[in-house]
Write an enzyme that holds these catalytic residues in place. Structure first.
Site, PDB file in Angstrom:
ATOM      1  N   ASP A   1     -24.226 -15.818  -7.152  1.00 23.61           N
ATOM      2  CA  ASP A   1     -25.340 -16.642  -6.643  1.00 23.61           C
ATOM      3  C   ASP A   1     -25.776 -16.132  -5.262  1.00 23.61           C
ATOM      4  O   ASP A   1     -26.765 -16.610  -4.700  1.00 23.61           O
ATOM      5  CB  ASP A   1     -24.994 -18.134  -6.650  1.00 23.61           C
ATOM      6  N   SER A   2     -25.073 -15.119  -4.740  1.00 22.61           N
ATOM      7  CA  SER A   2     -25.545 -14.415  -3.544  1.00 22.61           C
ATOM      8  C   SER A   2     -26.943 -13.842  -3.786  1.00 22.61           C
ATOM      9  O   SER A   2     -27.645 -13.496  -2.838  1.00 22.61           O
ATOM     10  CB  SER A   2     -24.569 -13.294  -3.160  1.00 22.61           C
TER      11      SER A   2
ATOM     12  N   ASP B   1     -22.087 -16.363 -12.042  1.00 20.93           N
ATOM     13  CA  ASP B   1     -21.797 -17.532 -11.214  1.00 20.93           C
ATOM     14  C   ASP B   1     -22.491 -18.773 -11.743  1.00 20.93           C
ATOM     15  O   ASP B   1     -23.665 -18.725 -12.160  1.00 20.93           O
ATOM     16  CB  ASP B   1     -22.324 -17.297  -9.784  1.00 20.93           C
TER      17      ASP B   1
ATOM     18  N   LYS C   1     -18.056 -17.873 -13.344  1.00 17.16           N
ATOM     19  CA  LYS C   1     -17.260 -18.101 -12.128  1.00 17.16           C
ATOM     20  C   LYS C   1     -17.732 -19.393 -11.491  1.00 17.16           C
ATOM     21  O   LYS C   1     -18.950 -19.665 -11.471  1.00 17.16           O
ATOM     22  CB  LYS C   1     -17.410 -16.939 -11.143  1.00 17.16           C
TER      23      LYS C   1
ATOM     24  N   GLU D   1     -16.803 -22.263  -8.076  1.00 16.18           N
ATOM     25  CA  GLU D   1     -16.100 -22.417  -6.802  1.00 16.18           C
ATOM     26  C   GLU D   1     -15.273 -23.703  -6.781  1.00 16.18           C
ATOM     27  O   GLU D   1     -15.724 -24.730  -7.289  1.00 16.18           O
ATOM     28  CB  GLU D   1     -17.118 -22.434  -5.648  1.00 16.18           C
TER      29      GLU D   1
ATOM     30  N   GLU E   1     -11.770 -15.569  -0.988  1.00 15.23           N
ATOM     31  CA  GLU E   1     -12.769 -15.109  -0.010  1.00 15.23           C
ATOM     32  C   GLU E   1     -12.376 -15.506   1.402  1.00 15.23           C
ATOM     33  O   GLU E   1     -12.089 -16.674   1.678  1.00 15.23           O
ATOM     34  CB  GLU E   1     -14.162 -15.673  -0.369  1.00 15.23           C
TER      35      GLU E   1
HETATM   36  O1  KIV Z   1     -22.052 -14.792  -5.093  1.00 12.80           O
HETATM   37  C1  KIV Z   1     -21.317 -13.824  -4.862  1.00 12.80           C
HETATM   38  O2  KIV Z   1     -21.811 -12.712  -4.676  1.00 12.80           O
HETATM   39  C2  KIV Z   1     -19.877 -14.054  -4.835  1.00 12.80           C
HETATM   40  C3  KIV Z   1     -18.925 -13.042  -4.361  1.00 12.80           C
HETATM   41  C4  KIV Z   1     -17.524 -13.257  -4.644  1.00 12.80           C
HETATM   42  C5  KIV Z   1     -19.238 -11.761  -3.886  1.00 12.80           C
HETATM   43  O3  KIV Z   1     -19.449 -15.089  -5.212  1.00 12.80           O
END
Ligand code: KIV
Length: 275
Positions: free
Chosen positions: A49-50, A88, A118, A120, A186
């Site tokens: 999500d970056s 993400d 993924k 969080e 992280e």
């Molecule tokens: O969103 C992202 O890029 C991440 C990282 C672990 C690089 O979650």
């Protein structure tokens, strides 16, 4: 097995089996051409999500939507045949309930072809991770600095210093117990990353967590020098493509204004080519 030895994309079980073995290699990607470049170099590629900050100019990841993730996920999928695709779950798409997480995770996988999602969160997300993994959705967890929680964490700070390290050890164990096949760590101190990596049963993927982890991930635009708005200490620049692009554009501008470009080799004559 090294990443370049893959003939087909690894599965989550292959990533899990690399615990304690050759370090896992991973980068983010958001577009087809970049995915093509890293295909087979990375064990897995993350549509992070970056993308919101790196490609869309957002000030945090909080405004990233399911639609953005699906659009970039589809693009990256088209560029990969030998690296696994992980995507993400954006902020607000999974925290409310395991059912909400299942609906959105299954949509992300169905519409993008990703092999895993993924999300969080540690101990608090363990019931959701168990719900997903028991229903066929492989989950990579993400603990330590979790950028979707910057407002409660008080910014992009190092996590787990002093006594707070105990909670991160609990978080890592909880997500592994719940069925996650790997966990991103992280921005945590080196000694804590080492302790977690040695105690948890699943691979740890470090970003700002030292070489003690079972693998590493970086944001591709950071390591190529394409995203230069800010640079965290954990980023190593392997190239300076932003500077190279600027120089190339300046030369182009000079050649256009001086009529050096287009040259004779770039123009068409009025001769009709023979069939
Ligand atoms: O969103 C992202 O890029 C991440 C990282 C672990 C690089 O979650």
């Amino acid at each position: 097995m090294s990443a370049t030895a893959h003939k087909t994309a690894p599965m989550p079980a292959d990533i899990l089996a690399r615990k304690g073995g050759a370090p896992l290699v991973s980068l983010t990607a958001y577009t087809t051409p970049m995915a093509e470049v890293m295909d087979g170099i990375c064990d897995f590629v993350l549509v992070g999500d970056s993308v919101g900050m790196v490609l869309h100019g957002l000030s945090s990841t909080l405004d990233v939507t399911m639609e953005m993730m699906i659009m970039h996920g589809k693009a990256v999928r088209r560029g990969l045949t030998r690296s696994m695709l992980v995507i993400d779950m954006p902020f607000g798409s999974y925290e409310e309930s395991p059912q909400q997480a299942f609906a959105n995770a299954s949509r992300l996988m169905r519409e993008t072809g990703a092999g895993a999602v993924k999300l969080e969160g540690g101990e608090v997300m363990a019931p959701t991770i168990a719900f997903l993994t028991q229903r066929g959705i492989p989950v990579m967890a993400h603990i330590g600095l979790t950028p979707q929680s910057i407002h409660t964490l008080g910014g992009y700070k190092v996590q787990g210093r002093g006594d707070t390290g105990d909670q991160l050890i609990t978080d890592a164990d909880a997500v592994a117990e719940a069925g996650a096949f790997a966990v991103v760590l992280e921005k945590v101190p080196e000694s804590l990353a080492d302790q977690i990596t040695r105690s948890v049963a699943i691979p740890t993927i470090g970003i700002g967590a030292s070489a003690n982890c079972d693998g590493q991930i970086l944001v591709v635009d950071d390591m190529l020098g394409l995203f230069t708005a800010f640079k965290a200490k954990f980023v190593k620049r392997y190239a300076h493509l932003g500077d190279d692009a600027k120089s190339a554009m300046q030369v182009y501008a000079d050649e256009v204004t001086s009529r050096v470009f287009p040259g004779p080799e770039h123009v068409y004559s009025d001769k009709v080519p023979k069939a």
